[in-house]
Design an enzyme around this catalytic site. Structure first.
Site, PDB file in Angstrom:
ATOM      1  N   GLY A  25      11.161  52.080 -12.504  1.00 14.57           N
ATOM      2  CA  GLY A  25      11.775  50.904 -12.959  1.00 14.57           C
ATOM      3  C   GLY A  25      11.330  49.515 -12.342  1.00 14.57           C
ATOM      4  O   GLY A  25      11.829  48.530 -12.627  1.00 14.57           O
TER       5      GLY A  25
ATOM      6  N   TRP B  86       8.976  47.519 -13.944  1.00 16.01           N
ATOM      7  CA  TRP B  86       8.960  46.695 -15.123  1.00 16.01           C
ATOM      8  C   TRP B  86      10.401  46.243 -15.589  1.00 16.01           C
ATOM      9  O   TRP B  86      10.542  45.016 -16.040  1.00 16.01           O
ATOM     10  CB  TRP B  86       8.408  47.307 -16.416  1.00 16.01           C
ATOM     11  CG  TRP B  86       6.796  47.402 -16.542  1.00 16.01           C
ATOM     12  CD1 TRP B  86       6.192  47.354 -15.286  1.00 16.01           C
ATOM     13  CD2 TRP B  86       5.843  47.495 -17.482  1.00 16.01           C
ATOM     14  NE1 TRP B  86       4.545  47.380 -15.576  1.00 16.01           N
ATOM     15  CE2 TRP B  86       4.520  47.409 -16.927  1.00 16.01           C
ATOM     16  CE3 TRP B  86       5.860  47.503 -18.727  1.00 16.01           C
ATOM     17  CZ2 TRP B  86       3.584  47.585 -17.813  1.00 16.01           C
ATOM     18  CZ3 TRP B  86       4.940  47.637 -19.574  1.00 16.01           C
ATOM     19  CH2 TRP B  86       3.726  47.625 -19.042  1.00 16.01           C
TER      20      TRP B  86
ATOM     21  N   ASP C 118      13.656  56.794 -19.998  1.00 12.13           N
ATOM     22  CA  ASP C 118      12.370  57.552 -19.320  1.00 12.13           C
ATOM     23  C   ASP C 118      12.807  59.092 -19.209  1.00 12.13           C
ATOM     24  O   ASP C 118      14.196  59.261 -19.111  1.00 12.13           O
ATOM     25  CB  ASP C 118      12.109  57.198 -17.719  1.00 12.13           C
ATOM     26  CG  ASP C 118      10.677  57.749 -17.133  1.00 12.13           C
ATOM     27  OD1 ASP C 118      10.070  56.964 -17.489  1.00 12.13           O
ATOM     28  OD2 ASP C 118      10.568  58.991 -17.088  1.00 12.13           O
TER      29      ASP C 118
ATOM     30  N   ASP D 203       4.839  51.617 -20.750  1.00  9.16           N
ATOM     31  CA  ASP D 203       3.980  51.837 -19.678  1.00  9.16           C
ATOM     32  C   ASP D 203       3.732  53.388 -19.422  1.00  9.16           C
ATOM     33  O   ASP D 203       3.437  53.867 -18.378  1.00  9.16           O
ATOM     34  CB  ASP D 203       4.483  51.253 -18.383  1.00  9.16           C
ATOM     35  CG  ASP D 203       3.449  51.166 -17.279  1.00  9.16           C
ATOM     36  OD1 ASP D 203       2.163  51.123 -17.914  1.00  9.16           O
ATOM     37  OD2 ASP D 203       3.896  51.091 -16.060  1.00  9.16           O
TER      38      ASP D 203
ATOM     39  N   LYS E 157       0.556  50.563 -22.700  1.00  8.96           N
ATOM     40  CA  LYS E 157      -0.477  50.943 -21.909  1.00  8.96           C
ATOM     41  C   LYS E 157      -1.412  51.689 -22.692  1.00  8.96           C
ATOM     42  O   LYS E 157      -0.987  52.635 -23.566  1.00  8.96           O
ATOM     43  CB  LYS E 157      -0.020  51.849 -20.727  1.00  8.96           C
ATOM     44  CG  LYS E 157      -1.217  52.313 -19.926  1.00  8.96           C
ATOM     45  CD  LYS E 157      -0.966  52.746 -18.505  1.00  8.96           C
ATOM     46  CE  LYS E 157      -0.036  53.522 -18.106  1.00  8.96           C
ATOM     47  NZ  LYS E 157       0.286  53.233 -16.729  1.00  8.96           N
TER      48      LYS E 157
HETATM   49  N1  SAM Z   1       6.592  51.000 -15.900  1.00 15.04           N
HETATM   50  C1  SAM Z   1       7.117  51.797 -14.953  1.00 15.04           C
HETATM   51  C2  SAM Z   1       7.505  51.065 -13.820  1.00 15.04           C
HETATM   52  O1  SAM Z   1       7.054  50.079 -13.817  1.00 15.04           O
HETATM   53  O2  SAM Z   1       8.067  51.429 -12.841  1.00 15.04           O
HETATM   54  C3  SAM Z   1       6.273  53.111 -14.555  1.00 15.04           C
HETATM   55  C4  SAM Z   1       5.943  54.018 -15.488  1.00 15.04           C
HETATM   56  S1  SAM Z   1       5.076  55.375 -15.079  1.00 15.04           S
HETATM   57  C5  SAM Z   1       3.465  54.908 -14.964  1.00 15.04           C
HETATM   58  C6  SAM Z   1       5.114  56.498 -16.444  1.00 15.04           C
HETATM   59  C7  SAM Z   1       6.223  56.931 -16.810  1.00 15.04           C
HETATM   60  O3  SAM Z   1       6.276  57.591 -18.356  1.00 15.04           O
HETATM   61  C8  SAM Z   1       6.802  58.196 -15.953  1.00 15.04           C
HETATM   62  O4  SAM Z   1       7.949  57.933 -15.323  1.00 15.04           O
HETATM   63  C9  SAM Z   1       6.988  59.284 -17.061  1.00 15.04           C
HETATM   64  O5  SAM Z   1       8.284  60.107 -16.740  1.00 15.04           O
HETATM   65  C10 SAM Z   1       7.289  58.622 -18.409  1.00 15.04           C
HETATM   66  N2  SAM Z   1       7.041  59.224 -19.569  1.00 15.04           N
HETATM   67  C11 SAM Z   1       6.062  60.278 -19.880  1.00 15.04           C
HETATM   68  N3  SAM Z   1       6.207  60.990 -21.028  1.00 15.04           N
HETATM   69  C12 SAM Z   1       7.462  60.387 -21.475  1.00 15.04           C
HETATM   70  C13 SAM Z   1       8.446  60.672 -22.543  1.00 15.04           C
HETATM   71  N4  SAM Z   1       7.916  61.461 -23.565  1.00 15.04           N
HETATM   72  N5  SAM Z   1       9.644  59.933 -22.762  1.00 15.04           N
HETATM   73  C14 SAM Z   1      10.032  59.238 -21.842  1.00 15.04           C
HETATM   74  N6  SAM Z   1       9.043  58.756 -20.726  1.00 15.04           N
HETATM   75  C15 SAM Z   1       8.060  59.499 -20.513  1.00 15.04           C
END
Ligand code: SAM
EC number: 2.1.1.205
Length: 407
Positions: A53, A55, A133, A187, A227
């Protein structure tokens, strides 16, 4: 790697803890905003793949609490310096400059500390933010969090209802109620396998899911930031995005490691082709919809070849490429498209479009690839928000005897 060793080797990891961000990714969004002014004229925002969280924290602090970072903070500081200069050397300014500085500094936001009234005014702005998420997200001031899969069609009505409780999918079809969003962020990252080509492929599928969702909810003029992993074949992706957005830029914030293939695609001014209806039931990236749309926009996508991917058995994936016109095949991994650089047709037409690449973030900012010496007495802080349900949680429970191993 110990906590304090990571503090030395990753300045943004350390800074995130010091400044109260849940993840170092917060700096990437702040540096993107510095370059692209993402948050101006924005009141409906969707943060995809948002856990833990950081962002969303940025969104909450900027859009709900009215705090200033990056570009707007610099503008305020510049205005303050000009005001001080005017006080000391009034003769150095023309009457027009004086008038402009006085006007500038009489607008809100030029105090050292933000006034309570200003924060309240920002809070009362009509801002709605929804963060999504697969993992749970710990609550954040003013933000609606949803646990959902961005690739699932049911997520679109879910998020539209979260933005507007009176949203009714039955009556909203084809109306503006279906497109209320000013900014979609993603992201998203899958669990990285270490198999380079496979990771890039899976990431691109997640990006397409985010794009399809964005197309369903963005209002004309909206922005999309996501991303990407820069692979060999990203040219085609940039060209595809250009069908829908006036401006498409690839950006690498200073807080993103230079050694990483990660970058961010910043798409501004959403302008869907006439008659285009987005749908997660018939998403882009599958079938030949994109090629048709490109033709309608009189754009030429890069000449591509169909590619089949097979494991080489050496921990990498081989792409075997057969020259072919731009097309995709239904089903399976053969959807991957590869730009055929040996084909000179595009040169003749002169239609190949290359997305600009911008490095962003103030040069005085920390270098994410450098190690920094810390004071002897530096006390390493704990992360602000440990993951609530990390994938390794069960393994830890099994090790602690709290849960039985699978048979
Ligand atoms: N932007 C976030 C932050 O600032 O805290 C970090 C995001 S982290 C790099 C990537 C996220 O993508 C993970 O929490 C993962 O659970 C989520 N994710 C991957 N595939 C997903 C999907 N199909 N639907 C929802 N979230 C997904």
């Amino acid at each position: 790697m110990g906590k304090s060793s990571k503090d030395k080797r990753d300045a943004y990891y350390r800074l995130a803890k010091e400044q109260g961000w849940r993840a170092r990714s917060a700096f990437k969004l702040l540096q993107l905003d510095e370059e692209f002014d993402l948050f101006s004229n924005v009141s409906r925002v969707v943060d995809l793949c948002a856990a833990p969280g950081s962002w969303s924290q940025v969104l909450s602090r900027v859009l709900i609490k009215g705090e200033k970072f990056g570009r707007s903070a610099w503008q305020d500081r510049d205005a303050k310096v000009r005001q001080q200069m005017l006080g000391v050397f009034p003769e150095a300014f023309t009457p027009e400059q004086r008038e402009s500085i006085e006007k500038d500094t009489s607008s809100p936001g030029h105090d050292d500390a933000q006034s309570g009234a200003e924060a309240t005014a920002a809070a009362s702005r009509d801002v709605k933010i929804v963060s999504i998420d697969l993992q749970p997200i710990s609550p954040l001031a003013g933000i609606t969090t949803l646990r959902a899969d961005i690739t699932h069609p049911a997520t679109v009505p879910l998020l539209l209802s979260a933005l507007d409780p009176s949203y009714d999918p039955a009556t909203a079809v084809g109306t503006q109620a279906q497109h209320p969003v000013d900014l979609v962020l993603s992201d998203g990252a899958p669990d990285v396998t270490g198999l380079h080509d496979l990771d890039i492929y899976v990431q691109s599928q997640l990006l397409f899911a985010a794009l399809n969702l964005a197309l369903c909810v963005l209002k004309p003029g909206g922005k999309f930031v996501a991303k990407i992993f820069r692979g060999r074949n990203v040219d085609i992706l940039y060209a595809q995005l250009k069908i829908f957005f006036e401006k498409v830029v690839v950006a690498k914030p200073r807080s993103s490691r230079a050694s990483s293939v990660e970058a961010f695609i910043v798409c501004l001014n959403f302008r869907p082709p006439a008659g285009f209806h987005a749908s997660l039931e018939e998403p882009l990236g599958v079938g030949q919809r994109l090629d048709r749309l490109a033709r309608e926009r009189e754009m030429q996508l890069p000449i591509v070849a169909e590619a089949t991917m097979q494991s080489s058995g050496r921990g990498t994936w081989d792409c075997s490429v057969a020259s072919a016109p731009a097309t995709t095949r239904e089903g399976g991994i053969t959807e991957v498209e590869v730009y055929d650089e040996t084909n000179g047709n595009d040169k003749e037409n002169g239609a190949r479009w290359i997305a600009p690449f911008i490095a962003c973030g103030d040069l005085s900012a920390f270098d994410s690839d450098a190690s920094y010496k810390l004071p002897e007495d530096y006390v390493s802080l704990d992360p602000v928000q440990p993951p609530i349900a990390p994938p390794y949680k069960r393994a830890l429970e099994i090790r602690a005897g709290l849960s039985k191993p699978p048979r």
